[in-house]
Design an enzyme around this catalytic site. Structure first.
Site, PDB file in Angstrom:
ATOM      1  N   LYS A  13       0.821  -1.215   0.000  1.00 35.16           N
ATOM      2  CA  LYS A  13       0.000   0.000   0.000  1.00 35.16           C
ATOM      3  C   LYS A  13       0.858   1.269   0.000  1.00 35.16           C
ATOM      4  O   LYS A  13       2.066   1.216   0.279  1.00 35.16           O
ATOM      5  CB  LYS A  13      -0.925  -0.033   1.222  1.00 35.16           C
ATOM      6  CG  LYS A  13      -1.981  -1.148   1.160  1.00 35.16           C
ATOM      7  CD  LYS A  13      -2.863  -1.148   2.407  1.00 35.16           C
ATOM      8  CE  LYS A  13      -3.971  -2.176   2.325  1.00 35.16           C
ATOM      9  NZ  LYS A  13      -4.827  -2.181   3.541  1.00 35.16           N
ATOM     10  N   TYR A  53     -12.401  -2.479  -3.063  1.00 37.41           N
ATOM     11  CA  TYR A  53     -12.903  -2.468  -1.684  1.00 37.41           C
ATOM     12  C   TYR A  53     -14.435  -2.420  -1.618  1.00 37.41           C
ATOM     13  O   TYR A  53     -14.990  -1.957  -0.622  1.00 37.41           O
ATOM     14  CB  TYR A  53     -12.288  -1.311  -0.912  1.00 37.41           C
ATOM     15  CG  TYR A  53     -10.871  -1.589  -0.440  1.00 37.41           C
ATOM     16  CD1 TYR A  53     -10.573  -2.747   0.280  1.00 37.41           C
ATOM     17  CD2 TYR A  53      -9.830  -0.683  -0.687  1.00 37.41           C
ATOM     18  CE1 TYR A  53      -9.284  -3.004   0.731  1.00 37.41           C
ATOM     19  CE2 TYR A  53      -8.538  -0.939  -0.236  1.00 37.41           C
ATOM     20  CZ  TYR A  53      -8.271  -2.096   0.476  1.00 37.41           C
ATOM     21  OH  TYR A  53      -6.993  -2.348   0.931  1.00 37.41           O
ATOM     22  N   PHE A  61     -15.011   3.458   8.011  1.00 35.07           N
ATOM     23  CA  PHE A  61     -13.655   3.779   7.553  1.00 35.07           C
ATOM     24  C   PHE A  61     -13.536   3.831   6.030  1.00 35.07           C
ATOM     25  O   PHE A  61     -12.445   4.072   5.499  1.00 35.07           O
ATOM     26  CB  PHE A  61     -12.646   2.772   8.134  1.00 35.07           C
ATOM     27  CG  PHE A  61     -12.927   1.330   7.780  1.00 35.07           C
ATOM     28  CD1 PHE A  61     -12.496   0.791   6.568  1.00 35.07           C
ATOM     29  CD2 PHE A  61     -13.613   0.504   8.671  1.00 35.07           C
ATOM     30  CE1 PHE A  61     -12.747  -0.533   6.248  1.00 35.07           C
ATOM     31  CE2 PHE A  61     -13.869  -0.831   8.350  1.00 35.07           C
ATOM     32  CZ  PHE A  61     -13.432  -1.346   7.134  1.00 35.07           C
ATOM     33  N   ARG A  89      -1.531 -14.653   3.990  1.00 37.21           N
ATOM     34  CA  ARG A  89      -2.302 -13.936   5.022  1.00 37.21           C
ATOM     35  C   ARG A  89      -1.590 -14.043   6.383  1.00 37.21           C
ATOM     36  O   ARG A  89      -1.599 -13.098   7.160  1.00 37.21           O
ATOM     37  CB  ARG A  89      -3.721 -14.496   5.132  1.00 37.21           C
ATOM     38  CG  ARG A  89      -4.626 -14.163   3.971  1.00 37.21           C
ATOM     39  CD  ARG A  89      -5.122 -12.739   3.970  1.00 37.21           C
ATOM     40  NE  ARG A  89      -6.010 -12.427   5.059  1.00 37.21           N
ATOM     41  CZ  ARG A  89      -6.717 -11.291   5.150  1.00 37.21           C
ATOM     42  NH1 ARG A  89      -6.620 -10.357   4.194  1.00 37.21           N
ATOM     43  NH2 ARG A  89      -7.489 -11.057   6.167  1.00 37.21           N
ATOM     44  N   THR A  95      -5.163  -7.417  10.675  1.00 40.21           N
ATOM     45  CA  THR A  95      -5.561  -6.152  10.033  1.00 40.21           C
ATOM     46  C   THR A  95      -5.122  -4.939  10.845  1.00 40.21           C
ATOM     47  O   THR A  95      -4.581  -3.971  10.290  1.00 40.21           O
ATOM     48  CB  THR A  95      -7.097  -6.120   9.866  1.00 40.21           C
ATOM     49  OG1 THR A  95      -7.487  -7.256   9.091  1.00 40.21           O
ATOM     50  CG2 THR A  95      -7.556  -4.845   9.183  1.00 40.21           C
ATOM     51  N   ARG A 106       2.849  -6.709   9.073  1.00 41.20           N
ATOM     52  CA  ARG A 106       2.175  -5.600   9.760  1.00 41.20           C
ATOM     53  C   ARG A 106       2.700  -5.416  11.180  1.00 41.20           C
ATOM     54  O   ARG A 106       2.725  -4.301  11.697  1.00 41.20           O
ATOM     55  CB  ARG A 106       0.663  -5.830   9.752  1.00 41.20           C
ATOM     56  CG  ARG A 106       0.029  -5.561   8.381  1.00 41.20           C
ATOM     57  CD  ARG A 106      -1.393  -6.065   8.337  1.00 41.20           C
ATOM     58  NE  ARG A 106      -2.115  -5.681   7.127  1.00 41.20           N
ATOM     59  CZ  ARG A 106      -3.251  -6.257   6.731  1.00 41.20           C
ATOM     60  NH1 ARG A 106      -3.792  -7.239   7.453  1.00 41.20           N
ATOM     61  NH2 ARG A 106      -3.848  -5.865   5.626  1.00 41.20           N
ATOM     62  N   ASN A 120      -2.039   0.190   6.981  1.00 38.85           N
ATOM     63  CA  ASN A 120      -1.466  -1.049   7.514  1.00 38.85           C
ATOM     64  C   ASN A 120      -0.601  -1.789   6.496  1.00 38.85           C
ATOM     65  O   ASN A 120      -0.506  -3.015   6.511  1.00 38.85           O
ATOM     66  CB  ASN A 120      -2.575  -1.946   8.081  1.00 38.85           C
ATOM     67  CG  ASN A 120      -3.561  -2.376   7.007  1.00 38.85           C
ATOM     68  OD1 ASN A 120      -3.436  -1.977   5.850  1.00 38.85           O
ATOM     69  ND2 ASN A 120      -4.526  -3.197   7.376  1.00 38.85           N
ATOM     70  N   HIS A 123      -1.996  -5.305   1.464  1.00 42.00           N
ATOM     71  CA  HIS A 123      -3.253  -6.034   1.241  1.00 42.00           C
ATOM     72  C   HIS A 123      -2.919  -7.439   0.743  1.00 42.00           C
ATOM     73  O   HIS A 123      -1.975  -7.607  -0.025  1.00 42.00           O
ATOM     74  CB  HIS A 123      -4.096  -5.337   0.162  1.00 42.00           C
ATOM     75  CG  HIS A 123      -5.205  -6.210  -0.336  1.00 42.00           C
ATOM     76  ND1 HIS A 123      -6.419  -6.295   0.314  1.00 42.00           N
ATOM     77  CD2 HIS A 123      -5.269  -7.085  -1.383  1.00 42.00           C
ATOM     78  CE1 HIS A 123      -7.182  -7.174  -0.319  1.00 42.00           C
ATOM     79  NE2 HIS A 123      -6.513  -7.666  -1.347  1.00 42.00           N
ATOM     80  N   GLU A 134      -9.797 -10.385  -7.405  1.00 36.53           N
ATOM     81  CA  GLU A 134      -8.765  -9.341  -7.370  1.00 36.53           C
ATOM     82  C   GLU A 134      -7.729  -9.536  -8.477  1.00 36.53           C
ATOM     83  O   GLU A 134      -7.241  -8.566  -9.061  1.00 36.53           O
ATOM     84  CB  GLU A 134      -8.121  -9.317  -5.977  1.00 36.53           C
ATOM     85  CG  GLU A 134      -9.114  -8.800  -4.927  1.00 36.53           C
ATOM     86  CD  GLU A 134      -8.723  -9.080  -3.481  1.00 36.53           C
ATOM     87  OE1 GLU A 134      -7.613  -9.591  -3.229  1.00 36.53           O
ATOM     88  OE2 GLU A 134      -9.563  -8.787  -2.593  1.00 36.53           O
TER      89      GLU A 134
HETATM   90  P1  IDP Z   1      -7.594  -6.988   5.590  1.00 39.80           P
HETATM   91  O1  IDP Z   1      -6.823  -5.975   4.760  1.00 39.80           O
HETATM   92  O2  IDP Z   1      -6.766  -7.519   6.724  1.00 39.80           O
HETATM   93  O3  IDP Z   1      -8.218  -8.082   4.742  1.00 39.80           O
HETATM   94  P2  IDP Z   1     -10.264  -5.845   5.808  1.00 39.80           P
HETATM   95  O4  IDP Z   1     -11.183  -6.061   6.959  1.00 39.80           O
HETATM   96  O5  IDP Z   1     -10.581  -6.506   4.522  1.00 39.80           O
HETATM   97  O6  IDP Z   1      -8.793  -6.201   6.306  1.00 39.80           O
HETATM   98  O7  IDP Z   1     -10.200  -4.267   5.603  1.00 39.80           O
HETATM   99  C1  IDP Z   1      -9.634  -3.728   4.432  1.00 39.80           C
HETATM  100  C2  IDP Z   1      -8.756  -2.564   4.821  1.00 39.80           C
HETATM  101  O8  IDP Z   1      -9.563  -1.518   5.385  1.00 39.80           O
HETATM  102  C3  IDP Z   1      -7.735  -2.866   5.916  1.00 39.80           C
HETATM  103  O9  IDP Z   1      -6.564  -3.493   5.418  1.00 39.80           O
HETATM  104  C4  IDP Z   1      -7.464  -1.480   6.460  1.00 39.80           C
HETATM  105  O10 IDP Z   1      -6.626  -0.734   5.576  1.00 39.80           O
HETATM  106  C5  IDP Z   1      -8.853  -0.866   6.428  1.00 39.80           C
HETATM  107  N1  IDP Z   1      -9.590  -1.096   7.697  1.00 39.80           N
HETATM  108  C6  IDP Z   1     -10.189  -2.240   8.111  1.00 39.80           C
HETATM  109  N2  IDP Z   1     -10.772  -2.106   9.306  1.00 39.80           N
HETATM  110  C7  IDP Z   1     -10.554  -0.830   9.664  1.00 39.80           C
HETATM  111  C8  IDP Z   1     -10.929  -0.057  10.829  1.00 39.80           C
HETATM  112  O11 IDP Z   1     -11.569  -0.542  11.769  1.00 39.80           O
HETATM  113  N3  IDP Z   1     -10.512   1.239  10.852  1.00 39.80           N
HETATM  114  C9  IDP Z   1      -9.803   1.809   9.839  1.00 39.80           C
HETATM  115  N4  IDP Z   1      -9.455   1.129   8.740  1.00 39.80           N
HETATM  116  C10 IDP Z   1      -9.801  -0.179   8.641  1.00 39.80           C
HETATM  117 MG    MG Z   2      -9.730  -7.952   3.292  1.00 36.48          MG
END
Ligand code: IDP
Ligand code: MG
Length: 144
Positions: A13, A53, A61, A89, A95, A106, A120, A123, A134
């Protein structure tokens, strides 16, 4: 349309690209034995970001996430190997970087103090169906 299930989509990212972490992150996947079979530097358009997304549309968010993910170049890549979706993963970590174990990307590269959960670093597809979707979005030619 058939697809090799041993492929996954990973994206470094914009925060990690800005912090010059591309090489260190790719090294983790190479050292785990995965093959990098495609890679491109890409600044996501709002349109591509909202497709990528789509499942998060309407969440609190979501707008910050789209602003962040389109804020500069990302590295989109395709990794191949045995059980690559699940293993990648694990290498990526939780996350929320605060909850990500050390030894994960991470966990090890998070910024302290933490800026946000949104930034973070990386992805990775979370299932076969999301990998397929994707890969199609970013590397249409690599779907087989
Ligand atoms: P992942 O990337 O670990 O699969 P997802 O739940 O799919 O997590 O969320 C996609 C992205 O959205 C996360 O990687 C992060 O950048 C952002 N995100 C997810 N949950 C939150 C949150 O609670 N607050 C702020 N950003 C979030
Ligand atoms: Mg995800």
């Amino acid at each position: 349309m058939m697809m090799d299930v041993d492929k996954t989509f990973v994206m470094i990212k914009p925060d990690a690209v800005r912090r010059n972490l591309i090489g260190k992150i790719i090294t983790r996947f190479e050292e785990a034995g995965f093959k990098l079979i495609n890679l491109k530097l890409i600044t996501l358009s709002r349109e591509l970001a909202s497709k990528h997304y789509a499942e998060h549309k309407g969440k609190p968010f979501y707008n910050d996430l789209l602003a962040f993910i389109t804020s500069g170049p990302s590295i989109a890549m395709l990794l191949q190997g045995e059980d690559v979706i699940k293993k990648v993963r694990k290498i990526v970590g939780a996350t929320n970087p605060e909850e990500a174990q050390s030894g994960t990307i991470r966990g090890d590269f998070k910024e302290i103090p933490l800026k946000s959960v949104t930034e973070n670093l990386i992805h990775a597809s979370d299932s076969e169906s999301s990998a397929k979707r994707e890969i199609y979005l970013f590397f249409e030619n690599n779907l087989e």
